[in-house]
Design a protein around this motif. Sequence first.
Motif, mmCIF file in Angstrom:
data_model
loop_
_atom_site.group_PDB
_atom_site.id
_atom_site.type_symbol
_atom_site.label_atom_id
_atom_site.label_comp_id
_atom_site.label_asym_id
_atom_site.label_seq_id
_atom_site.Cartn_x
_atom_site.Cartn_y
_atom_site.Cartn_z
ATOM 1 N N ASP A 176 0.814 -1.215 0.000
ATOM 2 C CA ASP A 176 0.000 0.000 0.000
ATOM 3 C C ASP A 176 0.851 1.270 0.000
ATOM 4 O O ASP A 176 0.666 2.154 -0.829
ATOM 5 C CB ASP A 176 -0.942 0.013 1.203
ATOM 6 N N ASN A 177 1.760 1.377 0.954
ATOM 7 C CA ASN A 177 2.540 2.601 1.111
ATOM 8 C C ASN A 177 4.038 2.405 0.880
ATOM 9 O O ASN A 177 4.833 3.314 1.140
ATOM 10 C CB ASN A 177 2.316 3.179 2.509
ATOM 11 N N SER A 178 4.418 1.228 0.426
ATOM 12 C CA SER A 178 5.842 0.942 0.229
ATOM 13 C C SER A 178 6.005 -0.142 -0.837
ATOM 14 O O SER A 178 5.025 -0.699 -1.334
ATOM 15 C CB SER A 178 6.477 0.477 1.541
ATOM 16 N N TYR A 179 7.251 -0.424 -1.178
ATOM 17 C CA TYR A 179 7.533 -1.559 -2.052
ATOM 18 C C TYR A 179 8.864 -2.201 -1.643
ATOM 19 O O TYR A 179 9.742 -1.547 -1.082
ATOM 20 C CB TYR A 179 7.534 -1.173 -3.533
ATOM 21 N N THR A 180 8.953 -3.492 -1.902
ATOM 22 C CA THR A 180 10.193 -4.212 -1.665
ATOM 23 C C THR A 180 11.058 -4.068 -2.908
ATOM 24 O O THR A 180 10.601 -4.303 -4.029
ATOM 25 C CB THR A 180 9.930 -5.703 -1.381
ATOM 26 N N PHE A 181 12.294 -3.662 -2.698
ATOM 27 C CA PHE A 181 13.192 -3.367 -3.816
ATOM 28 C C PHE A 181 14.361 -4.339 -3.792
ATOM 29 O O PHE A 181 15.074 -4.470 -2.797
ATOM 30 C CB PHE A 181 13.702 -1.926 -3.692
ATOM 31 N N LYS A 182 14.540 -5.059 -4.905
ATOM 32 C CA LYS A 182 15.625 -6.028 -5.038
ATOM 33 C C LYS A 182 16.821 -5.324 -5.692
ATOM 34 O O LYS A 182 16.740 -4.869 -6.829
ATOM 35 C CB LYS A 182 15.174 -7.209 -5.887
ATOM 36 N N ILE A 183 17.925 -5.234 -4.958
ATOM 37 C CA ILE A 183 19.083 -4.461 -5.406
ATOM 38 C C ILE A 183 20.035 -5.316 -6.243
ATOM 39 O O ILE A 183 20.427 -6.410 -5.832
ATOM 40 C CB ILE A 183 19.833 -3.872 -4.196
ATOM 41 N N SER A 184 20.399 -4.789 -7.405
ATOM 42 C CA SER A 184 21.367 -5.480 -8.259
ATOM 43 C C SER A 184 22.747 -4.835 -8.179
ATOM 44 O O SER A 184 23.760 -5.481 -8.440
ATOM 45 C CB SER A 184 20.886 -5.484 -9.716
#
Length: 206
Positions: A51-59
């Motif tokens: 809703d208010n955020s996202y999970t970010f996969k770092i490369s």
Amino acid sequence: MITQQMKHTIIFLLIIFSTLKVEAKKIVSPIEIISGMADIIVIGEIDIVKDNSYTFKISETIKGQVYKTISVRKFKEWTCDTRFGKVKKGQRLCLFLKKGSTNWTIINGSTGELLILNNYITLGGDEEYIHVDYKFTPYRLSVQEFKNGIREFSKCYRFIGEYDFMDKKAHFEQICDDKQISKFKSINKFSAWLYKRMTKYPVIKA
């Protein structure tokens, strides 16, 4: 008698005042400011949208501590600061972030959340324009050129203070030696462009 340091401070304040309008409008922090402020600068893609955020996969980590995945708080959109599109899984981004209590916070809204498309980045904000064939066009460059320039910039400069007209002590610290500065400005056209912009600010050697 006006000293060189006073001249730099006056120019710095004029840059900030130039972003202010009579009507409510976002004060855009230029790329060198958000780079100097960021705890981490990372490239990767959105993995899970909440809703208010996202999970970010770092490369790739350009600046700061290395993480595999982080939780990023969505910035609050308004009339003068809208996102390029709806937050979606798989979007490839470059993020300029500060550490929050629970999530990482994007610096300066859309300025600190740059879309990567076909291995190119387009800088945002009123300052990030170049003059080409008598027209002002957004500064668009390859991801490789961008990250090389930002990585070396981050080794050389750190921003101290708040980017607003009330903070008269705001300045950059040079955190590397002059030899490293010479290397930074000669890496590519983007780093040379960044170095030229740095002449507008007060810079103090750490």
